[in-house]
Scaffold this active site. Structure first.
Site, PDB file in Angstrom:
ATOM      1  CE  LYS A 283      -4.285   1.531   2.017  1.00  0.00           C
ATOM      2  NZ  LYS A 283      -5.352   1.436   3.055  1.00  0.00           N
ATOM      3  CD  GLU A 366     -18.903  -2.064   9.246  1.00  0.00           C
ATOM      4  OE1 GLU A 366     -17.904  -1.229   8.856  1.00  0.00           O
ATOM      5  OE2 GLU A 366     -18.893  -3.271   8.571  1.00  0.00           O
ATOM      6  NE  ARG A 394     -20.443  -2.672   6.062  1.00  0.00           N
ATOM      7  CZ  ARG A 394     -20.035  -3.667   5.072  1.00  0.00           C
ATOM      8  NH1 ARG A 394     -20.220  -3.239   3.949  1.00  0.00           N
ATOM      9  NH2 ARG A 394     -19.153  -4.668   5.244  1.00  0.00           N
TER      10      ARG A 394
END
Length: 628
Positions: A283, A366, A394
């Site tokens: 990344k 979540e 969610r």
């Protein structure tokens, strides 16, 4: 002078004209382009720098848009946009009326599915693959997702379905050990332990090609070798999770090696079965500041492209929440904090360092996070689970079923409630007030200042019993009025007036104050009533405020449907209170990206539009009185 190849890329097919040397040059140019442009507009930098070679290789091998790619979350789709004719629009990235920061079907035929949340890509891609099969088509359907997505439950439902039914599908797992924060959990450890020899993969492909060209004997020999290899491997080496689920597994592959990536994608394209390619990337690749601090450059504002110095931001609700929670936890050993891979964004970094045994990062999960909090509350602790409003959606069922129905003391700090601006449709937090107010036992608070947030958090953790949410906006918009403390369910008169009553809360207290100044210049006296407890309402106080002027407007940072204004209108109607009434909020339509001020103006929640409407209402009321 070396030719600038990026200027010649106007559509996906242009990538196919370049040899491997040209592709490597193109990747370097894309990285430079990303750093230069995102330094001015802000956006998701580190994730896109990490997928440059991966995205270029996909466009080299596959024929988009006939073939289709579904991005998980979608914040890593900038390179895809650059390669599909949208490079010249990057100056408008995430700006009102400009290029979206996520895939958007209305923007390009190359964007086949709107995304913004994690762990959804395989389900969507599988649906497209099944539709292709029903139509008798032959296109390749690809889902690109990160290792962070593997902490979300939905993706396993899709993997189970696809692997069981053997639907031809290509999955690309971009493994950079990061989502926004560093990945956690057993799946992350499993991925770190998988290894493969690249020479083995190349040799296997060569042998397969040779055998395919041997008449009669070749295919049976190839099949026998494959079966023997699989038997030996299963006896000697542990299988991967994905092989056990029915996928042809390839990897790990160096995600910055174009040759290996192209070979893998070509191989996967030739298979007529579900294939998973495990790609290892870095990344922030190619830009040292982003490689060193990928979390800081995940979603970044403007910065100096030469030094990587990020423009400082002011104090915000998230940071004040984090500081206050530490103070509370020092006094209350039963307080715990739960994050769903968002310790930085929600202000929990210092808490995680100070109270390591009371801090829990459950990953991008979540649903699990909320029920985990419910279990902790049932055991006598006070869990605090801050979530962005868009991500709390969610876990709607878990909030209702596992927390509210049991009346458990779980504290929900809802960050980024209301408009969030540049992230657009998938991230606007304009629904939570509506759906939370419909849940039994739920209390919803909405602060208009940092000090009020701190007092609300103190009350929510140490005094309140049962589920409670505190919704606050992104950034640091605060009420201009002096703060005089927080009392649960109290209603505050911030400005006295006699022509019109403005009832509001949270961020919109400032909008009401701005509108009041405009009204005053037109000789109209407005009373401003702040209702910090959005649900349940203090009915008596609201009725009294409405009756004082007979003209009432409400302003909220939420959709109108099921929102604050509708509840007040229903209350006044139920009690037989006759008054002129108007609600200001957002319609139930996808709200695009732009600054908060730009979006307020478009949807009529800016001070001028509010004031103009109120002037007409008051004049009409006055005309009616004069005629009588």
């Amino acid at each position: 002078m070396m030719e600038n190849l990026l200027d010649n890329i106007q559509a996906s097919g242009d990538v196919k004209k370049l040899d491997i040397r040209g592709l490597k040059q193109l990747c370097g140019e894309i990285r430079g382009f990303l750093v230069e442009n995102i330094s001015r507009t802000g956006g998701h930098l580190a994730s896109n720098l990490g997928v440059v070679e991966l995205t270029v290789a996909l466009h080299r091998v596959f024929d988009f848009p006939s073939d289709k790619i579904v991005f998980d979350v979608g914040h890593q789709a900038y390179v895809h946009k650059i390669l599909t004719g949208r490079k010249d629009k990057f100056a408008t990235l995430r700006k009102f009326g400009g290029l979206s920061g996520f895939p958007k079907r209305a923007e390009s035929e190359y964007d086949v599915f709107d995304t913004g949340h994690s762990s959804t890509s395989v389900s969507a891609a599988l649906g497209m693959a099944r539709a292709r099969d029903l139509d008798g088509g032959h296109s390749n359907i690809i889902a690109l997702f990160g290792d962070g997505a593997l902490t979300g439950g939905e993706i396993y439902e899709a993997l189970n379905d696809a692997g069981h039914t053997k639907t031809p599908l290509i999955l690309v797992l971009n493994d950079n050990t990061m989502s926004i924060a560093k990945n956690v959990g057993a799946v992350s450890r499993h991925l770190r332990n998988i290894r493969i020899n690249r020479l083995y993969f190349r040799s296997k492909r060569h042998v397969s090609n040779v055998l395919d060209h041997i008449p009669l004997a070749g295919p049976p020999i190839k099949h026998m070798i494959e079966r023997c290899k699989t038997w030996i491997r299963r006896k000697v080496l542990p299988t991967t999770l994905f092989e056990d689920m029915g996928f042809k597994y390839i990897g790990p592959v160096n995600g910055h090696d174009l040759g290996s990536l192209i070979a893998c994608f070509e191989y996967a394209r030739s298979e007529k079965k579900p294939v998973l390619i495990h790609v290892k990337t870095v990344k922030g690749k190619g830009y040292p500041p982003a490689e060193k601090h990928p979390d800081c450059f995940h979603g970044v504002g403007t910065f100096d492209p030469k030094t990587g110095a990020i423009a400082p931001g002011g104090e915000c609700y998230s940071s004040r929440f984090g500081k206050k929670l530490i103070e509370i936890a020092e006094r209350n050993r039963l307080v715990t904090a739960i994050t769903c891979a968002m310790p930085d964004g929600t202000g929990l970094v210092e808490f995680s360092k100070r109270f390591k045994d009371r801090f829990f990062d459950v990953g991008i999960a979540e649903q699990h996070g909320v029920t985990f909090a419910a279990g902790m509350a049932a055991a006598g602790y006070t869990p605090v689970i801050p979530l962005y409003s868009t991500f709390l959606q969610r876990a709607y069922d878990q909030t209702l079923h596992d927390v509210c129905l049991q009346d458990l003391h779980v504290v929900f700090p809802i960050d980024r409630a209301g408009l969030v601006g540049a992230d657009g449709e998938t991230h606007q937090g304009v629904y939570d007030l509506s759906y939370l107010s419909a849940m039994p036992n739920m209390t919803v608070l909405s602060p208009s200042s940092f000090a009020q947030l701190e007092d609300m958090l103190e009350y929510a953790v140490n005094v309140h019993k049962g589920p409670i949410a505190i919704r606050y906006p992104r950034g640091g918009t605060q009420s201009p009025y002096p703060y005089d403390g927080f009392v649960p369910n109290a209603v505050y008169t911030r400005m006295h007036g006699h022509d019109v009553t403005i009832i509001t809360l949270g961020r919109m207290v400032r909008r009401a104050a701005e509108a009041e100044l405009i009204l005053r210049s037109h000789g109209i006296s407005a009373e401003i009533t702040e209702v910090p407890t959005a649900h349940p309402l203090n009915e008596a106080a609201i009725i009294a405020a409405a009756m004082k002027t007979g003209t009432v407007i409400t302003i909220e940072d939420n959709v109108l449907s099921g929102g604050f204004g509708e509840h007040i209108a229903a209350l006044l109607m139920d009690k037989g209170i006759k008054c002129a009434f108007k609600s200001f909020g957002f319609p139930s339509v996808p709200i695009e990206h732009g600054t908060v001020d730009e979006l307020d103006k478009k949807y009529g929640t800016d001070a001028q539009t509010i004031a103009d409407t109120m002037i007409r209402m008051v004049r009409k009321q006055q005309d009616g009185k004069d005629k009588n």
